[in-house]
Design a protein around this motif. Structure first.
Motif, PDB file in Angstrom:
ATOM      1  N   ASN A 151       0.777  -1.115  -0.046  1.00 54.24           N
ATOM      2  CA  ASN A 151       0.050  -0.015   0.007  1.00 54.24           C
ATOM      3  C   ASN A 151       0.862   1.310   0.062  1.00 54.24           C
ATOM      4  O   ASN A 151       0.753   2.293  -0.819  1.00 54.24           O
ATOM      5  N   ARG A 152       1.977   1.009   0.945  1.00 54.80           N
ATOM      6  CA  ARG A 152       2.809   2.650   0.774  1.00 54.80           C
ATOM      7  C   ARG A 152       3.641   2.464  -0.436  1.00 54.80           C
ATOM      8  O   ARG A 152       3.447   3.881  -0.989  1.00 54.80           O
ATOM      9  N   LEU A 153       3.989   1.606  -1.140  1.00 56.76           N
ATOM     10  CA  LEU A 153       4.595   1.652  -2.267  1.00 56.76           C
ATOM     11  C   LEU A 153       3.605   2.230  -3.513  1.00 56.76           C
ATOM     12  O   LEU A 153       3.985   3.279  -4.279  1.00 56.76           O
ATOM     13  N   VAL A 154       2.413   1.760  -3.310  1.00 55.64           N
ATOM     14  CA  VAL A 154       1.424   2.375  -4.357  1.00 55.64           C
ATOM     15  C   VAL A 154       1.219   3.859  -4.185  1.00 55.64           C
ATOM     16  O   VAL A 154       1.061   4.443  -5.137  1.00 55.64           O
ATOM     17  N   GLU A 155       1.057   4.269  -2.890  1.00 59.66           N
ATOM     18  CA  GLU A 155       0.781   5.587  -2.472  1.00 59.66           C
ATOM     19  C   GLU A 155       2.129   6.435  -2.938  1.00 59.66           C
ATOM     20  O   GLU A 155       1.657   7.722  -3.737  1.00 59.66           O
ATOM     21  N   VAL A 156       3.392   5.856  -2.839  1.00 61.04           N
ATOM     22  CA  VAL A 156       4.523   6.719  -3.358  1.00 61.04           C
ATOM     23  C   VAL A 156       4.236   6.696  -4.845  1.00 61.04           C
ATOM     24  O   VAL A 156       4.596   7.949  -5.292  1.00 61.04           O
ATOM     25  N   PHE A 157       4.159   5.890  -5.584  1.00 66.60           N
ATOM     26  CA  PHE A 157       4.006   5.881  -7.091  1.00 66.60           C
ATOM     27  C   PHE A 157       3.043   6.779  -7.421  1.00 66.60           C
ATOM     28  O   PHE A 157       3.122   7.838  -8.531  1.00 66.60           O
ATOM     29  N   HIS A 158       1.812   6.824  -6.598  1.00 67.85           N
ATOM     30  CA  HIS A 158       0.632   7.559  -7.158  1.00 67.85           C
ATOM     31  C   HIS A 158       1.107   9.115  -6.839  1.00 67.85           C
ATOM     32  O   HIS A 158       0.892   9.916  -7.811  1.00 67.85           O
ATOM     33  N   TYR A 159       1.883   9.476  -5.770  1.00 60.24           N
ATOM     34  CA  TYR A 159       2.249  10.992  -5.618  1.00 60.24           C
ATOM     35  C   TYR A 159       3.442  11.214  -6.695  1.00 60.24           C
ATOM     36  O   TYR A 159       3.193  12.325  -7.389  1.00 60.24           O
ATOM     37  N   LEU A 160       4.256  10.226  -6.992  1.00 55.75           N
ATOM     38  CA  LEU A 160       5.042  10.861  -7.882  1.00 55.75           C
ATOM     39  C   LEU A 160       4.583  11.105  -9.392  1.00 55.75           C
ATOM     40  O   LEU A 160       4.973  11.776 -10.017  1.00 55.75           O
ATOM     41  N   ALA A 161       3.639  10.113  -9.689  1.00 58.84           N
ATOM     42  CA  ALA A 161       3.085  10.371 -11.052  1.00 58.84           C
ATOM     43  C   ALA A 161       2.254  11.527 -11.094  1.00 58.84           C
ATOM     44  O   ALA A 161       2.183  12.321 -12.193  1.00 58.84           O
ATOM     45  N   LEU A 162       1.392  11.987 -10.043  1.00 57.92           N
ATOM     46  CA  LEU A 162       0.618  12.976  -9.963  1.00 57.92           C
ATOM     47  C   LEU A 162       1.461  14.065 -10.171  1.00 57.92           C
ATOM     48  O   LEU A 162       1.085  15.357 -10.708  1.00 57.92           O
ATOM     49  N   SER A 163       2.453  13.972  -9.337  1.00 63.44           N
ATOM     50  CA  SER A 163       3.573  15.411  -9.315  1.00 63.44           C
ATOM     51  C   SER A 163       4.371  15.439 -10.716  1.00 63.44           C
ATOM     52  O   SER A 163       4.523  16.685 -11.107  1.00 63.44           O
ATOM     53  N   THR A 164       4.448  14.319 -11.293  1.00 65.26           N
ATOM     54  CA  THR A 164       5.064  14.589 -12.721  1.00 65.26           C
ATOM     55  C   THR A 164       3.897  15.126 -13.752  1.00 65.26           C
ATOM     56  O   THR A 164       4.242  15.966 -14.312  1.00 65.26           O
ATOM     57  N   ILE A 165       2.883  14.709 -13.592  1.00 62.69           N
ATOM     58  CA  ILE A 165       1.694  15.053 -14.487  1.00 62.69           C
ATOM     59  C   ILE A 165       1.464  16.694 -13.997  1.00 62.69           C
ATOM     60  O   ILE A 165       1.334  17.596 -15.157  1.00 62.69           O
ATOM     61  N   GLY A 166       1.556  17.238 -13.021  1.00 60.21           N
ATOM     62  CA  GLY A 166       1.391  18.545 -12.611  1.00 60.21           C
ATOM     63  C   GLY A 166       2.639  19.284 -13.141  1.00 60.21           C
ATOM     64  O   GLY A 166       2.203  20.366 -13.525  1.00 60.21           O
ATOM     65  N   GLY A 167       3.801  18.844 -13.025  1.00 63.92           N
ATOM     66  CA  GLY A 167       4.777  19.759 -13.655  1.00 63.92           C
ATOM     67  C   GLY A 167       4.946  19.742 -15.103  1.00 63.92           C
ATOM     68  O   GLY A 167       5.207  20.791 -15.712  1.00 63.92           O
ATOM     69  N   ILE A 168       4.340  18.603 -15.674  1.00 62.12           N
ATOM     70  CA  ILE A 168       4.353  18.755 -17.069  1.00 62.12           C
ATOM     71  C   ILE A 168       3.086  19.602 -17.410  1.00 62.12           C
ATOM     72  O   ILE A 168       3.594  20.477 -18.580  1.00 62.12           O
ATOM     73  N   THR A 169       1.955  19.859 -17.056  1.00 61.10           N
ATOM     74  CA  THR A 169       0.894  20.725 -17.108  1.00 61.10           C
ATOM     75  C   THR A 169       1.430  22.217 -16.677  1.00 61.10           C
ATOM     76  O   THR A 169       1.230  23.169 -17.568  1.00 61.10           O
ATOM     77  N   MET A 170       2.217  22.279 -15.863  1.00 63.94           N
ATOM     78  CA  MET A 170       2.919  23.858 -15.749  1.00 63.94           C
ATOM     79  C   MET A 170       3.590  24.135 -16.515  1.00 63.94           C
ATOM     80  O   MET A 170       3.730  25.082 -17.132  1.00 63.94           O
ATOM     81  N   ARG A 171       4.532  23.358 -17.086  1.00 62.02           N
ATOM     82  CA  ARG A 171       5.644  23.666 -18.256  1.00 62.02           C
ATOM     83  C   ARG A 171       4.585  23.891 -19.532  1.00 62.02           C
ATOM     84  O   ARG A 171       4.977  24.717 -20.164  1.00 62.02           O
ATOM     85  N   ALA A 172       3.705  23.152 -19.964  1.00 68.46           N
ATOM     86  CA  ALA A 172       2.962  23.379 -20.930  1.00 68.46           C
ATOM     87  C   ALA A 172       2.414  24.577 -21.045  1.00 68.46           C
ATOM     88  O   ALA A 172       2.185  25.292 -22.179  1.00 68.46           O
ATOM     89  N   GLY A 173       1.808  24.983 -19.755  1.00 73.31           N
ATOM     90  CA  GLY A 173       1.099  26.211 -20.028  1.00 73.31           C
ATOM     91  C   GLY A 173       1.892  27.350 -19.889  1.00 73.31           C
ATOM     92  O   GLY A 173       1.504  28.300 -20.400  1.00 73.31           O
ATOM     93  N   THR A 174       2.998  27.311 -19.272  1.00 75.73           N
ATOM     94  CA  THR A 174       3.893  28.427 -19.227  1.00 75.73           C
ATOM     95  C   THR A 174       4.448  28.603 -20.974  1.00 75.73           C
ATOM     96  O   THR A 174       4.500  29.482 -21.225  1.00 75.73           O
ATOM     97  N   LEU A 175       4.846  27.624 -21.425  1.00 79.21           N
ATOM     98  CA  LEU A 175       5.300  27.423 -22.830  1.00 79.21           C
ATOM     99  C   LEU A 175       4.293  28.116 -23.788  1.00 79.21           C
ATOM    100  O   LEU A 175       4.484  28.990 -24.789  1.00 79.21           O
ATOM    101  N   ALA A 176       2.983  27.604 -23.470  1.00 82.05           N
ATOM    102  CA  ALA A 176       1.656  28.227 -24.384  1.00 82.05           C
ATOM    103  C   ALA A 176       1.712  29.697 -23.992  1.00 82.05           C
ATOM    104  O   ALA A 176       1.478  30.464 -25.088  1.00 82.05           O
ATOM    105  N   ALA A 177       2.014  30.012 -22.859  1.00 82.02           N
ATOM    106  CA  ALA A 177       1.707  31.499 -22.536  1.00 82.02           C
ATOM    107  C   ALA A 177       2.910  32.430 -22.925  1.00 82.02           C
ATOM    108  O   ALA A 177       2.627  33.349 -23.759  1.00 82.02           O
TER     109      ALA A 177
END
Length: 94
Positions: free
Chosen positions: A22-48
């Motif tokens: 359960n802990r490993l799944v939770e860590v993977f979940h946070y890493l994946a969501l953080s990666t998606i958030g970072g990519i979204t921020m980068r894409a929004g910044t580049l679009a602006a």
């Protein structure tokens, strides 16, 4: 008596493995969501930046920025509440 001891050890081992899993799944979940958030921020910044360098913004550019903003807000809600936002949105609309 040996069988009882073996059953107790087995159940303790299973509980420990489940906890670690359960802990490993939770860590993977946070890493994946953080990666998606970072990519979204980068894409929004580049679009602006592209819009600023062009000196104008088309309707599709503005709508894309709103999509990035909404996606970031969904990630924020998920990190704070630990619940998927689609379920929350469907409850609000119902």
């Amino acid at each position: 008596m040996t069988n009882n001891l073996a059953n107790r050890l087995c159940s303790k081992l299973l509980l420990s493995a489940e906890s670690v899993g359960n802990r490993l799944v939770e860590v993977f979940h946070y890493l994946a969501l953080s990666t998606i958030g970072g990519i979204t921020m980068r894409a929004g910044t580049l679009a602006a930046i592209v819009m600023l360098t062009k000196g104008k913004a088309a309707l599709n550019d503005i709508l894309l920025l709103f999509i990035y903003l909404e996606f970031g807000a969904m990630l924020d809600i998920y990190f704070k509440s630990q619940k998927p936002t689609l379920t929350q949105s469907s409850n609000i609309l119902a």
